[in-house]
Design a protein around this motif. Structure first.
Motif, PDB file in Angstrom:
ATOM      1  N   PRO A 144       0.796  -1.235   0.000  1.00 26.60           N
ATOM      2  CA  PRO A 144       0.000   0.000   0.000  1.00 26.60           C
ATOM      3  C   PRO A 144       0.822   1.274   0.000  1.00 26.60           C
ATOM      4  CG  PRO A 144      -0.018  -0.983   2.165  1.00 26.60           C
ATOM      5  CD  PRO A 144       0.651  -1.973   1.260  1.00 26.60           C
ATOM      6  N   MET A 145       2.145   1.155   0.278  1.00 27.79           N
ATOM      7  CA  MET A 145       3.056   2.269   0.098  1.00 27.79           C
ATOM      8  C   MET A 145       4.456   1.696  -0.100  1.00 27.79           C
ATOM      9  SD  MET A 145       2.970   3.828   3.965  1.00 27.79           S
ATOM     10  CE  MET A 145       1.348   4.462   3.604  1.00 27.79           C
ATOM     11  N   SER A 146       5.335   2.501  -0.662  1.00 26.22           N
ATOM     12  CA  SER A 146       6.653   1.998  -1.047  1.00 26.22           C
ATOM     13  C   SER A 146       7.519   1.685   0.169  1.00 26.22           C
ATOM     14  CB  SER A 146       7.359   3.027  -1.929  1.00 26.22           C
ATOM     15  OG  SER A 146       8.633   2.560  -2.314  1.00 26.22           O
ATOM     16  N   THR A 147       7.999   0.429   0.258  1.00 26.70           N
ATOM     17  CA  THR A 147       8.889   0.010   1.336  1.00 26.70           C
ATOM     18  C   THR A 147       9.955  -0.917   0.770  1.00 26.70           C
ATOM     19  OG1 THR A 147       7.426  -1.845   1.860  1.00 26.70           O
ATOM     20  CG2 THR A 147       7.119   0.163   3.139  1.00 26.70           C
ATOM     21  N   ASP A 148      11.063  -1.050   1.506  1.00 24.80           N
ATOM     22  CA  ASP A 148      12.156  -1.908   1.074  1.00 24.80           C
ATOM     23  C   ASP A 148      12.538  -2.882   2.178  1.00 24.80           C
ATOM     24  OD1 ASP A 148      13.457  -0.911  -1.651  1.00 24.80           O
ATOM     25  OD2 ASP A 148      12.763   0.839  -0.537  1.00 24.80           O
ATOM     26  N   THR A 149      12.821  -4.113   1.786  1.00 28.49           N
ATOM     27  CA  THR A 149      13.407  -5.108   2.674  1.00 28.49           C
ATOM     28  C   THR A 149      14.795  -5.421   2.134  1.00 28.49           C
ATOM     29  OG1 THR A 149      11.269  -6.050   3.269  1.00 28.49           O
ATOM     30  CG2 THR A 149      13.199  -7.436   3.590  1.00 28.49           C
ATOM     31  N   LYS A 150      15.833  -5.220   2.964  1.00 29.55           N
ATOM     32  CA  LYS A 150      17.217  -5.360   2.532  1.00 29.55           C
ATOM     33  C   LYS A 150      17.785  -6.675   3.062  1.00 29.55           C
ATOM     34  CE  LYS A 150      17.736  -0.340   2.745  1.00 29.55           C
ATOM     35  NZ  LYS A 150      18.482   0.792   3.341  1.00 29.55           N
ATOM     36  N   CYS A 151      18.262  -7.504   2.151  1.00 27.50           N
ATOM     37  CA  CYS A 151      18.768  -8.834   2.505  1.00 27.50           C
ATOM     38  C   CYS A 151      20.253  -8.952   2.158  1.00 27.50           C
ATOM     39  CB  CYS A 151      17.980  -9.915   1.766  1.00 27.50           C
ATOM     40  SG  CYS A 151      16.196  -9.870   2.087  1.00 27.50           S
ATOM     41  N   SER A 152      21.014  -9.607   3.035  1.00 27.19           N
ATOM     42  CA  SER A 152      22.445  -9.771   2.794  1.00 27.19           C
ATOM     43  C   SER A 152      22.900 -11.133   3.304  1.00 27.19           C
ATOM     44  CB  SER A 152      23.237  -8.657   3.495  1.00 27.19           C
ATOM     45  OG  SER A 152      22.944  -8.641   4.880  1.00 27.19           O
ATOM     46  N   PRO A 153      23.947 -11.714   2.683  1.00 25.70           N
ATOM     47  CA  PRO A 153      24.447 -13.034   3.101  1.00 25.70           C
ATOM     48  C   PRO A 153      25.016 -12.987   4.506  1.00 25.70           C
ATOM     49  CG  PRO A 153      25.277 -12.424   0.922  1.00 25.70           C
ATOM     50  CD  PRO A 153      24.669 -11.196   1.505  1.00 25.70           C
ATOM     51  N   LYS A 154      24.842 -14.088   5.243  1.00 27.31           N
ATOM     52  CA  LYS A 154      25.420 -14.216   6.571  1.00 27.31           C
ATOM     53  C   LYS A 154      26.466 -15.326   6.617  1.00 27.31           C
ATOM     54  CE  LYS A 154      24.509 -11.878   9.295  1.00 27.31           C
ATOM     55  NZ  LYS A 154      25.058 -10.509   9.517  1.00 27.31           N
ATOM     56  N   GLU A 155      26.903 -15.778   5.459  1.00 26.96           N
ATOM     57  CA  GLU A 155      27.967 -16.769   5.351  1.00 26.96           C
ATOM     58  C   GLU A 155      28.637 -16.589   4.002  1.00 26.96           C
ATOM     59  OE1 GLU A 155      26.654 -20.791   5.173  1.00 26.96           O
ATOM     60  OE2 GLU A 155      24.954 -20.375   3.886  1.00 26.96           O
ATOM     61  N   THR A 156      29.773 -17.267   3.809  1.00 27.51           N
ATOM     62  CA  THR A 156      30.463 -17.207   2.528  1.00 27.51           C
ATOM     63  C   THR A 156      29.620 -17.916   1.473  1.00 27.51           C
ATOM     64  OG1 THR A 156      32.620 -17.191   3.602  1.00 27.51           O
ATOM     65  CG2 THR A 156      32.557 -17.791   1.271  1.00 27.51           C
ATOM     66  N   VAL A 157      29.374 -17.243   0.365  1.00 26.57           N
ATOM     67  CA  VAL A 157      28.521 -17.787  -0.687  1.00 26.57           C
ATOM     68  C   VAL A 157      29.381 -18.443  -1.759  1.00 26.57           C
ATOM     69  CG1 VAL A 157      26.686 -17.259  -2.347  1.00 26.57           C
ATOM     70  CG2 VAL A 157      26.883 -15.922  -0.233  1.00 26.57           C
ATOM     71  N   ALA A 158      28.949 -19.597  -2.229  1.00 26.29           N
ATOM     72  CA  ALA A 158      29.684 -20.326  -3.263  1.00 26.29           C
ATOM     73  C   ALA A 158      29.533 -19.641  -4.622  1.00 26.29           C
ATOM     74  CB  ALA A 158      29.185 -21.763  -3.349  1.00 26.29           C
ATOM     75  N   VAL A 159      30.542 -19.833  -5.470  1.00 28.18           N
ATOM     76  CA  VAL A 159      30.476 -19.328  -6.842  1.00 28.18           C
ATOM     77  C   VAL A 159      29.308 -20.002  -7.569  1.00 28.18           C
ATOM     78  CG1 VAL A 159      31.653 -19.258  -9.068  1.00 28.18           C
ATOM     79  CG2 VAL A 159      32.924 -18.764  -6.951  1.00 28.18           C
ATOM     80  N   ALA A 160      28.509 -19.201  -8.243  1.00 31.30           N
ATOM     81  CA  ALA A 160      27.320 -19.735  -8.913  1.00 31.30           C
ATOM     82  C   ALA A 160      27.525 -19.922 -10.410  1.00 31.30           C
ATOM     83  CB  ALA A 160      26.132 -18.812  -8.677  1.00 31.30           C
ATOM     84  N   ALA A 161      28.462 -19.225 -11.022  1.00 31.53           N
ATOM     85  CA  ALA A 161      28.696 -19.363 -12.461  1.00 31.53           C
ATOM     86  C   ALA A 161      30.116 -18.915 -12.797  1.00 31.53           C
ATOM     87  CB  ALA A 161      27.683 -18.547 -13.252  1.00 31.53           C
ATOM     88  N   THR A 162      30.673 -19.511 -13.830  1.00 28.90           N
ATOM     89  CA  THR A 162      32.014 -19.161 -14.307  1.00 28.90           C
ATOM     90  C   THR A 162      31.975 -18.940 -15.815  1.00 28.90           C
ATOM     91  OG1 THR A 162      33.061 -20.473 -12.564  1.00 28.90           O
ATOM     92  CG2 THR A 162      34.419 -19.885 -14.458  1.00 28.90           C
ATOM     93  N   ILE A 163      32.585 -17.858 -16.272  1.00 27.15           N
ATOM     94  CA  ILE A 163      32.681 -17.561 -17.700  1.00 27.15           C
ATOM     95  C   ILE A 163      34.150 -17.652 -18.117  1.00 27.15           C
ATOM     96  CG2 ILE A 163      32.197 -15.890 -19.525  1.00 27.15           C
ATOM     97  CD1 ILE A 163      30.163 -14.585 -17.675  1.00 27.15           C
ATOM     98  N   LYS A 164      34.430 -18.500 -19.095  1.00 23.52           N
ATOM     99  CA  LYS A 164      35.778 -18.590 -19.636  1.00 23.52           C
ATOM    100  C   LYS A 164      35.917 -17.576 -20.762  1.00 23.52           C
ATOM    101  CE  LYS A 164      39.172 -21.813 -21.570  1.00 23.52           C
ATOM    102  NZ  LYS A 164      39.409 -23.205 -22.021  1.00 23.52           N
ATOM    103  N   VAL A 165      36.754 -16.575 -20.547  1.00 26.23           N
ATOM    104  CA  VAL A 165      36.903 -15.488 -21.514  1.00 26.23           C
ATOM    105  C   VAL A 165      38.211 -15.680 -22.271  1.00 26.23           C
ATOM    106  CG1 VAL A 165      36.985 -12.988 -21.822  1.00 26.23           C
ATOM    107  CG2 VAL A 165      35.666 -13.965 -19.930  1.00 26.23           C
TER     108      VAL A 165
END
Length: 440
Positions: A144-165
């Motif tokens: 009903p009005m503009s609000t934000d929920t801010k989320c952040s990691p609480k542990e080390t995050v694994a790599v999700a993708a790798t690009i070979k350039v």
């Protein structure tokens, strides 16, 4: 395939990998709710191979948000917009901003959150393996009005993708990685751009000429002025000036209105009446009679300084959600603290919503410059504005804005009972909150 910038890419097949990580989400400040601890599952899709100079598209799919929509409020269709950040590592470093559309199905109370995919474009400028890792993200809810929920990691995050350039033909480049196409937003909804108004202004009881022009949040006016203190005149009508206000959540991002400050002489003081235009904002929710109350800190300049607090009566009739709201006229008393020509200009607007508990206070600061609405020939009064001390005009010099209209100047809170129905003004806070906590 053709990329977002129209560049022909020679990238390899897309690769996707899902990662899960512990997450802490901070609800909007107005909710008064504690942080949410949960698990986020993300699927990152990016080309497996590409060449230096390519601009590739990266997609963030939220498989599972940190928690469900609480058992309080149904979210309407197309009211949820996510933004996020990917960390870039390996052969390059930096971050990639991700952004999704405001697009979602209706989300019922106590059901899983459904977030649209976020996308970003990555310009590859260095050969080698580049890794992509999910990081913080933000979820904005517009109703009903503009609000934000801010989320952040609480542990080390694994790599999700790798690009070979690869080098792409013997050309060696060095440097970092350029990102484009995504925007990270936090802390509410931001709007830009001004409102232009034109036309003449007619006042009664005084001589006024010229037009009023507002653009980009600043206002320039020209014309006559009302002057008092002589000839037995008691009524001093002000000029209508255009003002842009920047408001904090849970209020609208901005309000643009015409404001007029009128004065009536009463001995050595002046009774002020401040009027705003019709329909200055939309009601954030269905509100009963007497729930919404405006106030303003009228700024004093010229020979005098300080502010005058003017306050309006509560809304005289119930308000419908999303319908335009007319603010009541605001009144207060100005006691001059100096002799000479004093100017009165619109200042900080405060909207207070009271639903039986602590009021919800929405401060709206003046955005850009604003012209004076009224000029008065004043005679210094004991304890007046510039002298400060126990008057409606607050002193201290320099015209600092006073705190106005707020019975509670602490953190914003936004939970209350309206006709027996609980309204969560905080929107999508991703946690389940028992009714007992809401009542508290």
């Amino acid at each position: 395939m053709l990329g977002g910038a129209g560049i022909l890419l020679t990238a390899g097949p897309a690769m996707a990998a899902e990662v899960a990580y512990k997450t802490e989400c901070i609800p909007p400040a107005i909710s008064g709710l504690p942080a949410v601890q949960g698990t986020t599952k993300v699927l990152i899709t990016a080309p497996a191979e590409a060449k230096v100079g390519d601009e590739v598209e990266v997609v963030w799919k939220t498989v599972e948000a940190a928690s469900k929509n609480p058992d309080i409020l149904d979210l309407e269709k197309d009211t949820v917009k996510p933004t996020g950040v990917l960390k870039i590592g390996g052969a390059a470093s930096g971050t990639l901003s991700m952004e999704g559309p405001r697009q979602n199905p209706p989300i019922k109370k106590n059901s899983p959150m459904v977030l649209p995919d976020m996308k970003g474009k990555l310009k590859l400028e260095k050969a080698g393996e580049i890794t992509l890792t999910p990081d913080k993200y933000n979820i904005n809810v517009s109703k009903p009005m503009s609000t934000d929920t801010k989320c952040s990691p609480k542990e080390t995050v694994a790599v999700a993708a790798t690009i070979k350039v690869t080098d792409g033909g013997g050309t060696t480049t060095s440097g970092g990685t350029t990102t484009s196409g995504g925007t990270t937003t936090s802390g509410g909804t931001t709007t830009s751009g001004g409102t232009t108004t034109s036309g003449g202004t007619t006042t009664s009881g005084g001589s006024t000429s010229g037009g009023t022009s507002g653009s980009g949040g600043s206002t320039t006016t020209s014309g006559g002025s009302a002057s008092g203190g002589g000839g037995g005149q008691t009524d001093f009508p002000g000029k209508e000036v255009a003002v842009s206000f920047a408001c904090q959540a849970p209020g609208p991002a901005s309000i643009t209105s015409k404001v007029t400050i009128n004065a009536k002489k009463d001995g050595g003081s002046y009774a002020l009446t401040v009027k705003t235009a019709k329909g200055v904002m939309n009601s954030p929710a269905a509100l009963p009679k007497g729930a919404l109350k405006p106030s303003m800190a009228v700024k004093i300049g010229g020979a005098d300084s300080g502010t005058v607090t003017v306050t309006g009566a509560p809304n005289p009739a119930p308000l419908e959600a999303g319908k335009p709201v007319d603010l009541t006229d605001m009144t207060g008393t100005y006691k001059p603290g100096a002799s000479g020509k004093a100017t009165l200009s619109p200042g900080k607007l405060t909207i207070s919503v009271s639903l039986g508990g602590s009021p919800i206070v929405i401060p709206c600061e003046v955005k850009g410059g604003v012209a004076a609405s009224l000029e008065l020939d004043t005679t210094k009064q004991a304890g007046g504005a510039a002298g400060g001390g126990g008057n409606s005009a607050s002193g201290g010099g320099g015209g600092d804005l006073a705190e106005t209209g707020a019975e509670d100047t602490g953190a914003l809170r936004a939970l209350a009972l309206v006709a027996g129905t609980v309204i969560l003004l905080g929107g999508a806070v991703f946690t389940f909150t028992p009714w007992a906590r809401l009542r508290r």
